[in-house]
Design a protein around this motif. Structure first.
Motif, PDB file in Angstrom:
ATOM      1  N   ARG A  12       0.876  -1.296  -0.442  1.00 16.99           N
ATOM      2  CA  ARG A  12       0.280  -0.160  -0.156  1.00 16.99           C
ATOM      3  C   ARG A  12       1.237   0.972   0.346  1.00 16.99           C
ATOM      4  NH1 ARG A  12      -5.212  -0.757   3.665  1.00 16.99           N
ATOM      5  NH2 ARG A  12      -5.252  -2.068   1.824  1.00 16.99           N
ATOM      6  N   LEU A  13       0.866   2.198  -0.848  1.00 20.08           N
ATOM      7  CA  LEU A  13       1.100   3.508  -0.939  1.00 20.08           C
ATOM      8  C   LEU A  13       0.460   4.129  -0.377  1.00 20.08           C
ATOM      9  CD1 LEU A  13       2.634   3.242  -5.097  1.00 20.08           C
ATOM     10  CD2 LEU A  13       3.810   2.686  -2.398  1.00 20.08           C
ATOM     11  N   ARG A  14       1.605   5.913   0.089  1.00 20.02           N
ATOM     12  CA  ARG A  14       0.997   7.269   0.641  1.00 20.02           C
ATOM     13  C   ARG A  14       0.193   7.236   0.245  1.00 20.02           C
ATOM     14  NH1 ARG A  14       3.498   7.331   5.580  1.00 20.02           N
ATOM     15  NH2 ARG A  14       5.978   6.054   5.395  1.00 20.02           N
ATOM     16  N   TYR A  22      -5.511   2.072  -4.167  1.00 16.84           N
ATOM     17  CA  TYR A  22      -4.088   2.389  -2.752  1.00 16.84           C
ATOM     18  C   TYR A  22      -2.925   1.000  -3.035  1.00 16.84           C
ATOM     19  CZ  TYR A  22      -5.878   6.718  -0.840  1.00 16.84           C
ATOM     20  OH  TYR A  22      -5.846   7.667  -0.176  1.00 16.84           O
ATOM     21  N   ASP A  23      -3.321  -0.313  -3.668  1.00 20.26           N
ATOM     22  CA  ASP A  23      -2.924  -1.220  -3.408  1.00 20.26           C
ATOM     23  C   ASP A  23      -1.699  -1.799  -4.909  1.00 20.26           C
ATOM     24  OD1 ASP A  23      -3.919  -1.090  -0.847  1.00 20.26           O
ATOM     25  OD2 ASP A  23      -5.436  -2.382  -1.260  1.00 20.26           O
ATOM     26  N   TRP A  24      -0.859  -2.233  -4.528  1.00 17.86           N
ATOM     27  CA  TRP A  24      -0.493  -2.744  -5.868  1.00 17.86           C
ATOM     28  C   TRP A  24       0.519  -4.122  -5.704  1.00 17.86           C
ATOM     29  CZ3 TRP A  24       0.584   1.179  -9.697  1.00 17.86           C
ATOM     30  CH2 TRP A  24       0.659   2.134  -9.254  1.00 17.86           C
ATOM     31  N   GLU A  25       0.861  -4.814  -6.545  1.00 22.22           N
ATOM     32  CA  GLU A  25       1.849  -6.405  -6.186  1.00 22.22           C
ATOM     33  C   GLU A  25       2.741  -5.894  -7.177  1.00 22.22           C
ATOM     34  OE1 GLU A  25       1.506 -10.651  -8.296  1.00 22.22           O
ATOM     35  OE2 GLU A  25      -0.173  -9.485  -8.729  1.00 22.22           O
ATOM     36  N   VAL A  26       3.901  -6.441  -6.867  1.00 23.07           N
ATOM     37  CA  VAL A  26       5.092  -6.204  -7.022  1.00 23.07           C
ATOM     38  C   VAL A  26       5.340  -7.888  -7.858  1.00 23.07           C
ATOM     39  CG1 VAL A  26       7.619  -6.970  -6.743  1.00 23.07           C
ATOM     40  CG2 VAL A  26       6.324  -5.563  -5.442  1.00 23.07           C
ATOM     41  N   VAL A  27       5.618  -7.131  -9.544  1.00 22.67           N
ATOM     42  CA  VAL A  27       5.260  -8.341 -10.606  1.00 22.67           C
ATOM     43  C   VAL A  27       7.330  -7.416 -11.145  1.00 22.67           C
ATOM     44  CG1 VAL A  27       3.567  -7.457 -11.294  1.00 22.67           C
ATOM     45  CG2 VAL A  27       4.868  -5.871 -11.723  1.00 22.67           C
ATOM     46  N   ARG A  36       2.276  -3.329 -10.270  1.00 19.19           N
ATOM     47  CA  ARG A  36       1.048  -3.045 -11.104  1.00 19.19           C
ATOM     48  C   ARG A  36      -0.291  -2.607  -9.767  1.00 19.19           C
ATOM     49  NH1 ARG A  36      -2.153  -7.514 -11.271  1.00 19.19           N
ATOM     50  NH2 ARG A  36      -0.962  -8.690 -10.625  1.00 19.19           N
ATOM     51  N   CYS A  37      -1.113  -1.400 -10.482  1.00 21.45           N
ATOM     52  CA  CYS A  37      -1.958  -1.562  -9.498  1.00 21.45           C
ATOM     53  C   CYS A  37      -3.699  -2.208  -9.596  1.00 21.45           C
ATOM     54  CB  CYS A  37      -2.430  -0.227 -10.340  1.00 21.45           C
ATOM     55  SG  CYS A  37      -4.465   0.935  -9.213  1.00 21.45           S
ATOM     56  N   THR A  57       2.473   0.543   4.090  1.00 21.25           N
ATOM     57  CA  THR A  57       2.551  -0.473   5.100  1.00 21.25           C
ATOM     58  C   THR A  57       2.232  -2.081   3.630  1.00 21.25           C
ATOM     59  OG1 THR A  57       1.557  -2.100   6.480  1.00 21.25           O
ATOM     60  CG2 THR A  57      -0.097  -1.102   5.222  1.00 21.25           C
ATOM     61  N   PHE A  58       2.617  -3.498   3.866  1.00 23.09           N
ATOM     62  CA  PHE A  58       2.563  -4.615   3.236  1.00 23.09           C
ATOM     63  C   PHE A  58       1.035  -4.765   3.908  1.00 23.09           C
ATOM     64  CE2 PHE A  58       7.175  -4.008   3.779  1.00 23.09           C
ATOM     65  CZ  PHE A  58       7.530  -5.286   2.012  1.00 23.09           C
ATOM     66  N   VAL A  59      -0.266  -4.992   2.187  1.00 17.56           N
ATOM     67  CA  VAL A  59      -1.412  -6.111   2.716  1.00 17.56           C
ATOM     68  C   VAL A  59      -0.801  -7.122   2.782  1.00 17.56           C
ATOM     69  CG1 VAL A  59      -3.472  -6.193   1.802  1.00 17.56           C
ATOM     70  CG2 VAL A  59      -1.526  -3.430   0.932  1.00 17.56           C
ATOM     71  N   LYS A  60       0.077  -7.526   2.143  1.00 17.62           N
ATOM     72  CA  LYS A  60      -0.275  -9.480   1.810  1.00 17.62           C
ATOM     73  C   LYS A  60       1.662  -9.516   1.637  1.00 17.62           C
ATOM     74  CE  LYS A  60      -0.429 -11.841  -1.578  1.00 17.62           C
ATOM     75  NZ  LYS A  60      -0.768 -12.772  -2.652  1.00 17.62           N
ATOM     76  N   ARG A  61       2.379 -10.718   2.660  1.00 14.82           N
ATOM     77  CA  ARG A  61       3.541 -10.702   2.215  1.00 14.82           C
ATOM     78  C   ARG A  61       3.503 -11.959   1.306  1.00 14.82           C
ATOM     79  NH1 ARG A  61       7.941  -7.413   3.722  1.00 14.82           N
ATOM     80  NH2 ARG A  61       8.906  -8.885   2.386  1.00 14.82           N
TER      81      ARG A  61
END
Length: 68
Positions: A12-14, A22-27, A36-37, A57-61
């Motif tokens: 989650r970005l500021r 707000y949430d993005w996945e690392v690709v 990626r939004c 913060t991290f939403v999901k690791r």
């Protein structure tokens, strides 16, 4: 020391993306981080330093890959 990121992490970005998400996945990992939004599927490359500054913060690791 650089922040530990793994493919599949959801962060989650500021500030929100223009679509409102707000949430993005690392690709993609490396010197530049691809994210990626999760709202509109738009992909962005950010320098690792910029992502670390914008990260709230991290939403999901995701699980760490095996180092065999």
């Amino acid at each position: 020391m650089p922040l530990e990121l793994y493919l599949g992490d959801v962060v989650r970005l500021r500030k929100p993306h223009p679509c409102g998400g707000y949430d993005w996945e690392v690709v993609r990992l490396g010197a530049d981080i691809g994210i990626r939004c999760l709202t509109c599927q738009h992909k962005v490359l950010l320098e690792r330093r910029d992502l670390e500054r914008r990260l709230k913060t991290f939403v999901k690791r995701a699980a760490a890959p095996d180092q065999s």
